[in-house]
Structures are given as C-alpha cells and as structure tokens.
Design a protein around this motif. Structure first.
Motif, PDB file in Angstrom:
ATOM      1  N   ARG A   1       0.712  -1.776  -0.073  1.00 10.77           N
ATOM      2  CA  ARG A   1      -0.179  -0.212  -0.234  1.00 10.77           C
ATOM      3  C   ARG A   1       0.936   1.166  -0.036  1.00 10.77           C
ATOM      4  NH1 ARG A   1      -4.318   2.109   2.564  1.00 10.77           N
ATOM      5  NH2 ARG A   1      -5.336   2.393  -0.053  1.00 10.77           N
ATOM      6  N   ASN A   2       1.727   1.147   0.119  1.00  8.12           N
ATOM      7  CA  ASN A   2       3.122   2.105  -0.251  1.00  8.12           C
ATOM      8  C   ASN A   2       3.345   2.276  -1.621  1.00  8.12           C
ATOM      9  OD1 ASN A   2       5.505   3.259  -0.292  1.00  8.12           O
ATOM     10  ND2 ASN A   2       5.183   4.374   1.692  1.00  8.12           N
ATOM     11  N   PRO A   3       3.472   3.839  -2.630  1.00 11.58           N
ATOM     12  CA  PRO A   3       3.568   3.084  -4.142  1.00 11.58           C
ATOM     13  C   PRO A   3       5.228   2.263  -3.810  1.00 11.58           C
ATOM     14  CG  PRO A   3       4.018   5.517  -2.962  1.00 11.58           C
ATOM     15  CD  PRO A   3       3.504   4.357  -2.267  1.00 11.58           C
ATOM     16  N   LEU A   4       6.450   2.471  -3.343  1.00 13.12           N
ATOM     17  CA  LEU A   4       7.502   1.673  -3.272  1.00 13.12           C
ATOM     18  C   LEU A   4       6.691   0.341  -3.717  1.00 13.12           C
ATOM     19  CD1 LEU A   4       9.262   2.909  -0.380  1.00 13.12           C
ATOM     20  CD2 LEU A   4      10.157   2.841  -2.952  1.00 13.12           C
ATOM     21  N   TYR A   5       6.135  -0.203  -2.923  1.00 16.32           N
ATOM     22  CA  TYR A   5       5.431  -1.973  -3.827  1.00 16.32           C
ATOM     23  C   TYR A   5       5.642  -2.243  -5.701  1.00 16.32           C
ATOM     24  CZ  TYR A   5       4.033  -6.198  -2.738  1.00 16.32           C
ATOM     25  OH  TYR A   5       4.463  -8.583  -3.012  1.00 16.32           O
ATOM     26  N   HIS A   6       4.439  -1.206  -5.711  1.00 11.37           N
ATOM     27  CA  HIS A   6       4.773  -0.923  -7.375  1.00 11.37           C
ATOM     28  C   HIS A   6       5.839  -0.708  -7.431  1.00 11.37           C
ATOM     29  CE1 HIS A   6      -0.293  -0.259  -5.735  1.00 11.37           C
ATOM     30  NE2 HIS A   6      -0.124  -1.124  -6.189  1.00 11.37           N
ATOM     31  N   TRP A   7       6.004   0.448  -7.642  1.00 12.54           N
ATOM     32  CA  TRP A   7       7.413   1.174  -8.220  1.00 12.54           C
ATOM     33  C   TRP A   7       8.061   0.088  -8.649  1.00 12.54           C
ATOM     34  CZ3 TRP A   7       7.918   6.315  -5.224  1.00 12.54           C
ATOM     35  CH2 TRP A   7       6.738   6.744  -5.940  1.00 12.54           C
TER      36      TRP A   7
END
Length: 476
Positions: free
Chosen positions: A97-103
């Motif tokens: 749920r932090n954008p770091l996971y997607h990026w």
C-alpha cells in the motif's frame, strides 16, 4: 498464477484498457524534470550491481527501511552492497500500500524482465539476475534511459556549472536528448553561510563585479544566455513558498552591501531580497521563452542528527504547512503586470493546497498559449496512486485537464522511468471509470487524443525544446 504486474495492472475497465494500450502506452517520454547525474550519462556508465543503481541515493527506500527499524549500517552505512540489497528485500513485503511496492515490481519487470515478487527468499536470485544484466553494454545509463522510449531528459544544474557533460552528450551519439535546467538556489538563498562565496564565484565566471542588484542581474543574464545556448529551456526553484514582498532597488542594494560586509540581515530583508531576485530571474526566463518551475512547500532536513551524519537529501523531509496563496499571487502578478510572466509550472507538496494551486494557475493565462501557468503533476510524497488522482481531479474540476503537460520522474535513479507508465495507467483508469459511469461520451478517438496530449503532445508544444535533429550552437 497471474503475474502481479500484468498488462492491465491498475486498469479496472475495458475503457481504461483501450485508452492505455491504444493511446497512452506507446507515447514517447519527455522527462522535463529529473535529478539524474549528467556525468553518469556522459560516461555511459555501467553500474556494478543493483544496489548501486537502485538503493544508493534513493531516500524513498531509505525512509521505508528506517521505518522498519533497519540499522543505518544497511541503508547508507558500510554494509556490503549484497547485505544492503538483502535488507531492502526484507523491507519490500512490508511496503504494501506504499507506492514503493508498485514501483519496485514495475522496475524489476520493465528493466530486467523479472516478474517474481521481491522477498527475502527471492532476494539472492534476483540480485544475481539483475547484476548479470547490469554488466551488459545494453544496460549502460544511456541505454537504460533509451529502453524506456525517452526522447528528452532535463537534469537539474547550478548556474555555476560549465555544462561540460551536457556538451559531451550533445556531441555524442546518445539516443536521448539530455538538456540542462537552471536551478539558481545559490543565487537566491542569501541567508546561507556560503552565499558570499557563491556570488564571488559567479563574479569570476562571468567577469562581472557584483556589488548591487543591477550587476547581479547582469551576471545572472550571462549565465541564462550560456545555459540557453546549450539547450536549456527550463528553470527550477525549490522554495517553502513564493516571494512577492514589496521592495525598492535601493533597499536591495543596501541588503547586498550589508551581506557582503558580513553584517546581519533581518528576516524581512531576506524576504525582500528573494522577492527581488526571483522577479529579476522571472524576467530573464520570459525573455528566453523558458518555463519556470516552482516547487513549493516542503519542510526539509527535519532530523538534524541524520542530517549531520549523512548530509542533505537524506530522506528526512516532509510536507510543510506554509501559507502559499498571497505571496504566490503577488509574485506571479508582479511579473504579469510588467509583461514578463514566463510559462510556469507550480508544484505543490501539501494535498490540502491542491485546489489553491489549481485555481491560482487559472488566474494567469496567455493568448495563443495553452495552459500558460500549470498546476504541475503530483510531486514528492504525492506522486502515488491516490495523490496522482487527487491532482488530476483538482486540475479537472478547477481548470482544463486537457492542457496538462503530464508526468515527470523528479528522480535521481536511472530505473525510475516506469513512473510515467504508472501515471498513464492511473490517468486512463480515471477516464475509463468516467466512461463506464456515463460521465463522458463514448468518443474514444477524442478522449484518446486528450490522453496522448497529456502524456506527450502538450509537453512537446509547451517546452519548445530544440529540435531532436537540430544542431545546437554549443559553447564551452
């Protein structure tokens, strides 16, 4: 089992899928604001391992690791690169749920073809795979940027820079146009300890003895001209807020005289000086048809212990709560009244100010200029899925989304360009949901054109970069 990062990632409707795959996906990238080091592009550097290119210098990752309690040794300290990567891999599952996971997983997929989730168990194998790729000539810095279909990259550069790396790149066969951006913090921040040394160096470089506002302006004009000759078409300013305070030239000259004499100056005088110099610079930008970028609102370097240990850009900044409207209006209005308001992009770090920025941009328009003053893409802590949507909604509700110049990386990492893809997917998903709900007409050709304008065409028109095939008159 379906891959986590699949072709329809973030696309919730058939409309969104059509808009993304048929209109957005193939658009080239104009990355008009980044902090990529131009020397590493000039050298066409190959990184030794994934830690060096992916974790070093990335304060987003550092913040996440610190939040999990990872010792600084494994973040910015003396642990080995393999150990640092392992600690990052241990952190990633906790970033959901932090954008770091997607990026993280977008970047592993797009650059390295790795679709496996990064976990402590997969870390060793992924580390080896990435390192094997990074040794190849096709994974040099220039090729990494080119791989993402990037046409233009704008770096962020001090006016004192001789731009030798940009000159080298312009004279090379680099497939991407790498252009400088004028970032005159040293000229503006009169309160800084090294201000007088900075002005002394500027004086030596320009051959102009700087004693007052007029001579400071002549020196700045000379550096603007030099940057322009070498392809620069943007400036950038990082400020807590804009400065539009009243001043006279005599007052500014006295302030400079006192500062050069190492005498103390008041907070009011600092504000007056910044107001004067920013106005002067805005006029110079307008003369060259540059775009002025204003990054406003963060509070920086809050953790002094980490600042002392690591230095600036250590990942201890946050959203600020400074008043923005009055001084921003005064600053833009003063330039506008003198007929010298350049094209401008306003970036906001505080989501509570989104509508303020969107409406302020709409106050200042220009004939025959589409979106002369822009509310820029979601920035810093806001460049995640919800923040991007909020910014797009504010622009849509308060102005014209169709005029937007789209996304940028604002990154120091050569692996950050999938952020453009992320933005495009969010944009297409928003429009797709509106189509599904009957809020937009089923005119895919027209809405697809708007998507292409936002993701590429508007930026190309707005910035007026030297032609990709034009031979610049470069001067050393």
């Amino acid at each position: 089992m379906k891959k986590f990062i699949h072709e329809d990632f973030l696309l919730e409707t058939d409309y969104a899928k059509e808009l993304y795959h048929d209109y957005a996906k193939g658009q080239p990238i104009i990355d008009y604001h980044s902090h990529l080091p131009p020397n590493e592009l000039a050298e066409d550097k190959n990184f030794e391992n994934i830690t060096q290119i992916w974790i070093e210098g990335d304060h987003y990752k550092w913040r996440a690791m610190r939040a999990l309690g990872v010792p600084e040794k494994f973040i910015t300290g003396k642990a080995t690169d393999a150990e640092k990567f392992q600690k990052w891999a241990q952190t990633v599952p906790y970033t959901m749920r932090n954008p770091l996971y997607h990026w993280t997983h977008l970047e592993l997929s797009r650059y390295f073809g790795i679709d496996e989730l990064l976990t402590p168990e997969s870390a060793e194998d992924i580390y080896a795979q990435c390192n094997s790729h990074l040794k190849k000539p096709s994974f040099s810095t220039r090729n990494l940027v080119s791989k993402m279909n990037v046409e233009v990259v704008c770096t962020t550069d001090d006016p004192l820079d001789n731009l030798s790396h940009h000159i080298t790149l312009a004279e090379s066969d680099c497939p991407v146009k790498v252009l400088p951006t004028f970032r005159p913090d040293g000229l503006i921040n009169i309160e800084k300890v090294d201000f007088t040394d900075y002005i002394s160096t500027l004086s030596k470089i320009t051959g102009i003895t700087i004693t007052d506002l007029a001579s400071l302006g002549e020196a700045a004009k000379k550096r603007v001209a030099y940057f322009h000759e070498n392809g620069c078409r943007l400036s950038d300013h990082g400020l807590i807020h804009a400065y539009g305070y009243d001043y006279t030239e005599a007052e500014i000259n006295k302030i400079l005289s006192n500062r050069f004499a190492e005498k103390s100056i008041s907070e009011k005088e600092i504000r007056q000086y910044k107001s004067a110099v920013l106005h002067l610079l805005g006029q110079l930008y307008a003369e060259k048809n540059w775009v002025m970028q204003l990054h406003l609102g963060p509070i920086r370097d809050t953790n002094k212990a980490i600042l002392t240990k690591i230095g600036i850009n250590a990942g201890v900044d946050s959203i600020g709560d400074y008043p923005q409207a009055e001084q921003l209006a005064n600053f833009l209005n003063r330039l506008n009244n003198s007929g010298s308001l350049p094209k401008t992009i306003l970036y906001n770090s505080n989501p509570s100010d989104n509508e303020l920025f969107a409406t302020m941009a709409g106050n200042f328009t220009g004939e025959e200029i589409k979106g002369k003053v822009q509310f820029g893409a979601a920035w810093w802590f806001l460049d995640q899925k919800d923040g991007i949507k909020d910014q797009l909604d504010a622009v849509s509700n308060m102005g014209l989304l169709s005029c937007s110049v789209g996304m940028l990386t604002d990154s120091r990492s050569f692996l950050s360009f999938p952020r453009h893809e992320y933005y495009r997917r969010v944009l297409c998903n928003i429009l797709g949901n509106d189509l599904k709900d009957g809020l937009l007409p089923h005119d895919m050709k027209w809405i697809g054109k708007i998507v292409q304008d936002i993701t590429y065409n508007n930026a190309k028109e707005f910035f007026q970069f030297p032609s990709l095939v034009e031979n610049l008159s470069l001067k050393r």
